[in-house]
Design a protein around this motif. Sequence first.
Motif, PDB file in Angstrom:
ATOM      1  N   GLY A   1       0.819  -1.204   0.000  1.00 16.04           N
ATOM      2  CA  GLY A   1       0.000   0.000   0.000  1.00 16.04           C
ATOM      3  C   GLY A   1       0.851   1.251   0.000  1.00 16.04           C
ATOM      4  O   GLY A   1       0.540   2.244  -0.671  1.00 16.04           O
TER       5      GLY A   1
ATOM      6  N   GLN B   1      -4.681   4.517   5.031  1.00 17.13           N
ATOM      7  CA  GLN B   1      -4.914   4.272   3.612  1.00 17.13           C
ATOM      8  C   GLN B   1      -4.200   3.002   3.154  1.00 17.13           C
ATOM      9  O   GLN B   1      -4.741   2.216   2.362  1.00 17.13           O
TER      10      GLN B   1
ATOM     11  N   CYS C   1      -6.270   0.189   4.103  1.00 18.08           N
ATOM     12  CA  CYS C   1      -7.417   0.082   3.197  1.00 18.08           C
ATOM     13  C   CYS C   1      -7.009  -0.577   1.882  1.00 18.08           C
ATOM     14  O   CYS C   1      -7.700  -1.454   1.370  1.00 18.08           O
ATOM     15  N   TYR C   2      -5.876  -0.167   1.340  1.00 18.75           N
ATOM     16  CA  TYR C   2      -5.376  -0.790   0.112  1.00 18.75           C
ATOM     17  C   TYR C   2      -5.117  -2.285   0.312  1.00 18.75           C
ATOM     18  O   TYR C   2      -5.343  -3.093  -0.594  1.00 18.75           O
TER      19      TYR C   2
ATOM     20  N   TRP D   1     -10.463   0.677   8.451  1.00 19.88           N
ATOM     21  CA  TRP D   1     -10.023   0.974   7.092  1.00 19.88           C
ATOM     22  C   TRP D   1      -9.639  -0.277   6.322  1.00 19.88           C
ATOM     23  O   TRP D   1      -9.832  -0.338   5.103  1.00 19.88           O
TER      24      TRP D   1
ATOM     25  N   THR E   1     -13.015  -1.417   5.281  1.00 21.75           N
ATOM     26  CA  THR E   1     -13.519  -0.591   4.176  1.00 21.75           C
ATOM     27  C   THR E   1     -12.977  -1.089   2.852  1.00 21.75           C
ATOM     28  O   THR E   1     -13.722  -1.258   1.870  1.00 21.75           O
ATOM     29  N   GLY E   2     -11.688  -1.342   2.796  1.00 18.69           N
ATOM     30  CA  GLY E   2     -11.095  -1.859   1.573  1.00 18.69           C
ATOM     31  C   GLY E   2     -11.608  -3.234   1.220  1.00 18.69           C
ATOM     32  O   GLY E   2     -11.930  -3.510   0.058  1.00 18.69           O
TER      33      GLY E   2
ATOM     34  N   PRO F   1     -10.301   0.865  -4.559  1.00 22.59           N
ATOM     35  CA  PRO F   1      -9.247   1.762  -4.044  1.00 22.59           C
ATOM     36  C   PRO F   1      -9.721   3.194  -3.863  1.00 22.59           C
ATOM     37  O   PRO F   1      -9.190   3.910  -3.010  1.00 22.59           O
TER      38      PRO F   1
ATOM     39  N   ARG G   1     -12.280   4.177  -2.507  1.00 24.39           N
ATOM     40  CA  ARG G   1     -12.907   4.326  -1.184  1.00 24.39           C
ATOM     41  C   ARG G   1     -11.860   4.460  -0.078  1.00 24.39           C
ATOM     42  O   ARG G   1     -12.216   4.549   1.090  1.00 24.39           O
ATOM     43  N   CYS G   2     -10.609   4.492  -0.452  1.00 22.61           N
ATOM     44  CA  CYS G   2      -9.513   4.548   0.523  1.00 22.61           C
ATOM     45  C   CYS G   2      -8.935   5.946   0.677  1.00 22.61           C
ATOM     46  O   CYS G   2      -7.795   6.098   1.143  1.00 22.61           O
TER      47      CYS G   2
ATOM     48  N   THR H   1      -8.294   8.515   2.614  1.00 24.66           N
ATOM     49  CA  THR H   1      -8.276   8.948   4.005  1.00 24.66           C
ATOM     50  C   THR H   1      -7.878  10.413   4.149  1.00 24.66           C
ATOM     51  O   THR H   1      -7.993  10.981   5.237  1.00 24.66           O
TER      52      THR H   1
END
Length: 316
Positions: free
Chosen positions: A192, A222, A225-226, A294, A297-298, A304, A306-307, A309
């Motif tokens: 990420g 982030q 999330c990734y 997060w 979320t991912g 991506p 939606r990541c 932050t």
Amino acid sequence: MRFDENADLDTSNIDDLRGSRGGGGGGGALGGRVALGGGGLGIVGLILYFVLSSLGGGGGTSGGFALPGGLSGLSSGQTADNTQIAQSCRTGADANSNLDCEVTAVVNSLDGYWSDAFARSGQTYRAPRTNFFSGQVSTGGCGSATSDVGPFYCPSDSEVYIDLSFFQELEQRFGAQGGPFARAYVIAHEYGHHIQNLLGTNRQVRSGDSGPTSGSVRLELQADCYAGVWGKHATTTPTSSGRPLITDVTKADVAAALDTASRIGDDYIQSNLGGGRVDQSQFTHGTSAQREKWFTTGYSTGDPARCDTFSTNTLG
């Protein structure tokens, strides 16, 4: 998480430094001098930073955090010997039984997903190299480090560095459940940071930035999330062999990854491993709840986009 036993592995993006002059020993040193800037401080190094800060030590450098007790005599002449890993890691069957090959398979899957994702957006993906080291390592642009720093990404040379014994440390010292997908989450998080480097996101963060809404926290969340985004697509992403390497990711796998995320939050580390007092002004990675949020979320969206932050006022 299991790997397709008949799928081929590609070791071409792995550098095995464990037998090189700069890669052994050093296990007794307190920490490295690695300057990571926007790449994120290694997880174990984060513990040492909090411990040293509580004792009046620690601090930042122009390139990021630098821990005391660094290695002044590391050789820069490290050479990779990939003979053994190339011979040992040929198929998914090897990944199901050998940690070196497991990480290689995860790297293959990550490269496959992000290459496709960048192509869909009209961009060119450049895969990072992943370095296996033991004890200590010299990077191409971030200085030198010992294994105490934990896995890390160096934005200056676009490479990931990991001492694979860290995964045992994660279970024994942090009490994490562990398992293949939890280990994959750690690698995917470092990837990420590579995505952030390719997109220039890490350059939004000032060196030494800290605090609950700091750029450093946003960067780390982030990356979590990734990692979740890749996890969502792991069983459908073909690699260079033309077929997905990962055949299944179970609810128990996801729970193990979330368990790992919960144990590397700033608040958890400060409370349990860094002196007991939570100091939000020193947050650089986000709370346990935020890291879980997060990643989820991912993983739930697989998107991506939606990541982001950096645009939200609500980190969780």
